[in-house]
Design a protein around this motif. Structure first.
Motif, PDB file in Angstrom:
ATOM      1  N   LYS A 154      -0.096   8.999   4.230  1.00 12.11           N
ATOM      2  CA  LYS A 154      -0.338   9.891   3.102  1.00 12.11           C
ATOM      3  C   LYS A 154      -0.172  11.367   3.452  1.00 12.11           C
ATOM      4  O   LYS A 154       0.070  12.195   2.560  1.00 12.11           O
ATOM      5  N   ALA A 167       0.837  -1.203   0.000  1.00 13.24           N
ATOM      6  CA  ALA A 167       0.000   0.000   0.000  1.00 13.24           C
ATOM      7  C   ALA A 167       0.872   1.254   0.000  1.00 13.24           C
ATOM      8  O   ALA A 167       0.562   2.245  -0.669  1.00 13.24           O
ATOM      9  N   THR A 181      -2.599   3.822   6.636  1.00 19.32           N
ATOM     10  CA  THR A 181      -2.389   4.330   5.276  1.00 19.32           C
ATOM     11  C   THR A 181      -2.650   5.831   5.195  1.00 19.32           C
ATOM     12  O   THR A 181      -1.887   6.577   4.565  1.00 19.32           O
ATOM     13  N   VAL A 199       0.831   4.343  -2.672  1.00 21.46           N
ATOM     14  CA  VAL A 199       0.726   5.764  -2.313  1.00 21.46           C
ATOM     15  C   VAL A 199       1.788   6.582  -3.040  1.00 21.46           C
ATOM     16  O   VAL A 199       1.517   7.660  -3.580  1.00 21.46           O
ATOM     17  N   GLY A 249      -3.346   1.436  -2.068  1.00 20.75           N
ATOM     18  CA  GLY A 249      -2.549   2.631  -1.806  1.00 20.75           C
ATOM     19  C   GLY A 249      -2.708   3.681  -2.889  1.00 20.75           C
ATOM     20  O   GLY A 249      -2.835   4.878  -2.605  1.00 20.75           O
TER      21      GLY A 249
END
Length: 251
Positions: free
Chosen positions: A188, A86, A184, A90, A146
């Motif tokens: 970010k 993930a 996650t 991203v 992601g």
């Protein structure tokens, strides 16, 4: 019109932001699909890429509530596989998002939303058993999760398909999802602040004002999961999400 932290809003837009916060709160405590409806609604106010930065702190605040309530129900075996992939997704989403304009960004978001709705409809028609549940599928899901999370905060359906394929019990499903998105979404934040510049002090203050509505949505979500069947609600969310996606695409 009303001015909030350098933003000029019509009163209807303020109400829409509050509604988005309620939907996000509900999505974090088990009412799946509500978060996906929130994305195009917010994009109609702020545009595609900028709305993803406005929405992220709301998601982070809601993640804390969802994880706190369901923190004992999580499958760390699956999360350990998903997290590194993930993170890669991203990073890829950040790079791609840096080179496209807002119109293309909205098209990508609308496409992901429509695709997600198609998958949701497919699952509703009883095809859950057809979803694979091997390591390669987990890696692919991690990267897609992601990427779609970074490009529009739209990983909800992607991750739902994966966790459904793992045959997780309801509370474990919700708890694992809550932990995945909390980690996650926190990951970010620096990319939105330093790469895209979509999270600023003003957007953060605006998001803090939505905290009571996030809490209201979280409480409502817990009640719905405990007391009501989600089937009719899911069909409502699917229908409204399609409408919102079309509006966002044509706007």
């Amino acid at each position: 019109m009303i001015t909030l932290f350098s933003f000029q809003f019509a009163y209807a837009q303020v109400a829409l932001v509050c509604l988005v916060a309620i939907f996000i709160g509900m999505s974090k405590t088990g009412v799946h699909g509500a978060g996906m409806l929130a994305v195009p609604l917010l994009a109609t106010i702020f545009g595609g890429q900028h709305s993803s930065g406005v929405l992220l702190p709301i998601l982070v605040l809601a993640d804390v509530m969802g994880t706190w309530y369901y923190h004992r129900h999580a499958s760390w075996e699956h999360l350990k596989l998903l997290f590194p992939w993930a993170a890669l997704g991203v990073v890829v989403g950040t790079v791609i998002g840096s080179y496209i304009d807002d119109k293309v960004f909205r098209i990508i978001m609308a496409t992901v939303i429509v695709g997600s709705v198609i998958v949701m409809l497919w699952l509703e028609r009883g095809h859950k058993e057809a979803v694979p549940h091997n390591k390669a599928f987990g890696i692919t899901t991690g990267v897609l999760g992601g990427f779609t999370s970074m490009v529009g905060n739209l990983a909800g359906t992607v991750m739902a398909v994966y966790f459904l394929s793992m045959r997780l019990p309801k509370n474990t499903f919700i708890g694992t999802t809550a932990w995945f998105f909390m980690v996650t979404n926190w990951f970010k934040v620096p990319f939105h602040v330093f790469a895209w510049h979509t999270i600023t002090w003003n957007t953060f203050l605006l998001d803090l004002l939505t905290l009571p509505f996030i809490l209201l949505g979280a409480v409502a979500g817990v009640w719905i999961v405990k007391k009501l069947s989600e089937k009719a609600y899911r069909w409502f969310i699917i229908s409204m999400t399609l409408v919102a996606a079309v509006v966002m695409l044509l706007r």
